[in-house]
Design a protein around this motif. Sequence first.
Motif, PDB file in Angstrom:
ATOM      1  N   LEU B 154       0.869  -1.460  -0.097  1.00 40.36           N
ATOM      2  CA  LEU B 154      -0.031   0.009  -0.079  1.00 40.36           C
ATOM      3  C   LEU B 154       0.811   1.193   0.063  1.00 40.36           C
ATOM      4  CD1 LEU B 154      -3.108   0.979   0.025  1.00 40.36           C
ATOM      5  CD2 LEU B 154      -2.865   1.138   2.553  1.00 40.36           C
ATOM      6  N   VAL B 155       2.124   1.175   0.421  1.00 38.25           N
ATOM      7  CA  VAL B 155       2.722   2.617   0.774  1.00 38.25           C
ATOM      8  C   VAL B 155       3.402   3.037  -0.351  1.00 38.25           C
ATOM      9  CG1 VAL B 155       5.044   1.299   1.342  1.00 38.25           C
ATOM     10  CG2 VAL B 155       4.378   3.563   2.298  1.00 38.25           C
ATOM     11  N   ASN B 156       3.499   1.749  -1.518  1.00 32.93           N
ATOM     12  CA  ASN B 156       3.967   2.049  -2.750  1.00 32.93           C
ATOM     13  C   ASN B 156       2.921   2.432  -3.714  1.00 32.93           C
ATOM     14  OD1 ASN B 156       6.709   2.018  -2.186  1.00 32.93           O
ATOM     15  ND2 ASN B 156       6.578  -0.217  -2.037  1.00 32.93           N
ATOM     16  N   ARG B 157       1.644   2.539  -3.333  1.00 29.65           N
ATOM     17  CA  ARG B 157       0.495   2.604  -4.536  1.00 29.65           C
ATOM     18  C   ARG B 157       0.003   4.228  -4.536  1.00 29.65           C
ATOM     19  NH1 ARG B 157       0.258  -1.586  -7.199  1.00 29.65           N
ATOM     20  NH2 ARG B 157      -1.281  -0.554  -8.224  1.00 29.65           N
TER      21      ARG B 157
END
Lengths: 372, 342
Positions: B154-157
């Motif tokens: 999620l942190v990279n989305r």
Amino acid sequence: MLQASLEFLKREFFKYYYENISRLVPPEPIRSREFGFFLEKGRGMFRHKCFNSLKDFHEFILNAIPLDIYVSAANYEDPGNRDMSEKKLVNAELFFDIDAESVAAVSEEESAWICQKCGQYGIGLIDRCSSCNSPTELVRLVSEKQLKEALRETEKLIHVLTEDFGIAPENIHVFYSGNRGYHVHVNQEDFLNITGEGRREIVDYLLIQGLDEKELLNFLKKGANIEGVSFKGVKRRVYMRILEKAGSMEKLKASGRETVLKTLVNAVEELKVRIDPVVTIDMHRLMRMPESINSSSGMVKRRIRLEDLPSFKPLEEAIAFGDEEACLKVKIVPRFSLGGKTFGPFKDEEVELPAYAAVYIVCKGLGEYAGR
Amino acid sequence: MMGENVLRAARYPFLPEAREFISRNIDLSLESLEKTGSEAALKRAVERVKNSLIFKEVKVTALDELNYVREMLSFPIAIILVSMIMNEYVRRMYALGESRGAYRRMLNESVETLLYIGEKMGVGGVLEDENTIRVKIPTYLRLAYSFHAPHWKLVNRAVNNGYVTMGKTEYARLIQVEVNNYVYEKTLEPVPPGAVPDIFRKAADEIVELWNRLETGKASRIPLKEREDTPPCIGRIIRRMENGENASHFERLVVATFMIARNRNIEEIIEFFSKQPDYKYSVTKYQVEHLAGIRGGGKKYSVPSCRTILTNGLCYPDEYCKGVKHPLRYGEKNVAGEPRIS
Ligand code: SF4
Ligand SMILES: [Zn+2]
């Protein structure tokens, strides 16, 4: 804690609950929640308790006058079952805990040390006794400054919850924990069913863990215009902050890989929301009951309206008791502020304090009740 | 339902419209199946399961689609067959086969069709522009958590206002996971033994026979044993490594993260890896410490989920795996420990 002190606490707690019982409204539906209580000092938790109605719950509290009251973040099919897997978890609120102590350091003035070996004590953070050099026991009182920092983290959290996660403000409930931090409960329908693994991802998002640095470095190397890219969310925030810190894209490109990485680390440090990861991932956690007394301070876990958050004063607004004087025998108490006043430091004396401050000292284990 | 739509239902027989078509047009009680000449559908059902066991993918040709009644009907029959066999390996492989086949077909669909399938499978998406689809965060987390590649985190989305954005292919991947879940859950529903016609039992036997011939099935054919703490997928890798067989990168990751999660000490784990042909103490130590979060930013790596292990072809479940989603849950005993409070 002496019996007299415990009785003093129970009396004061009773007064509070008697007057404020209607403020103790557990999250709905009450029937599917597990409750837990500390009834006596030093005894284990009385848990796996459930109630059929708000009335039953209130009756129980007024009868037992618990020292601490907890309610599960989860809804269960059978909340009273002692076997965790037999409880049958249905879903759970998202729950965040921000601890002031992990956000900012304590100050010397608000700390004391006690030597268990020779009985010496004093103000300050000293880990070796000044007369016999054995390890000391430290007493740290939470300071206004620490709580301010924690409040700032809470505001950061709320920003991410609303902006990125699209959570409606009315589904976000913010509380001062009554002692060292802030709690945020989220009960937005579609977020209730997120599993432990999904909550882990939310935690990583907030703490900015597992960020793909390679992608970021490539992006910066290309010198792409950030406005032209579809970055959103935390990644965008990190990129923007890096550019801000560097001054301009040109400067950033001119600096070496090491410098860029360092800027990245600093940007992440500034932007991450310092929640306690374990708390959020754990769906079975028991949360302190809103508007109940926290027996480690005698203050209340107080609800804060979102619009009041910036100006909230925890050490004034979470006071549960009146200001009739009580007499305490104290060994050592560092300076502390409460209810808009500053007290102490005290050493080896009998002091008269307003009830709320007296309860605070007794709860902290720094003094014993010595009558009115 | 006409033309295109019928073909779509045949191509994706898990869609509710396929179910509706069948219940509207065909008497699906088990007794009547035998009579209504659904033998062709039964044959196709056997093929679906065999496809899954052999190729890990159910293939659907244009001809199959034109035979849409047979095609639609073969899906619920295949589910009956699989649940009759009552074997965890067959269940999981069949679910994987159906979902992989569906994924491949979905890649050729228009974005509208993709959104339609997603909607019907509970993976609602919103079209942002030509190539971008938005999915609600809870939906995303439910389906994507088990993918190991960093870009799924999620942190990279791109996350905004409650949604995660992604391209068509990634969206199809999410739907695949849901199809897998759906088919697997269906196969868990028991079939009342009396209700099954003889030809079904024969068909099931045929599948069992094939699976007995496939080398991959062996590990799970061992009859019920005492449940151990180590799930069969990991036990199998460990045994192979103990024999000095060269394990893949992913297999090593699984074993190492599992041992770390079970609190084995680092030296012990390194010692275990010493039987690997390419073993180097310093390299192994570095890697294991990295996984344990002792190095590299302190991030401890988690054990991959069952779904990831399955898609890597390493899931060899036994009956104790029923419903298990994560290897660490295998053999878990649920006692109420100390209360955890905040
Ligand atoms: S634990 Fe999961 S991955 Fe391992 S064998 Fe069982 S089902 Fe397959
Ligand atoms: Zn001493």
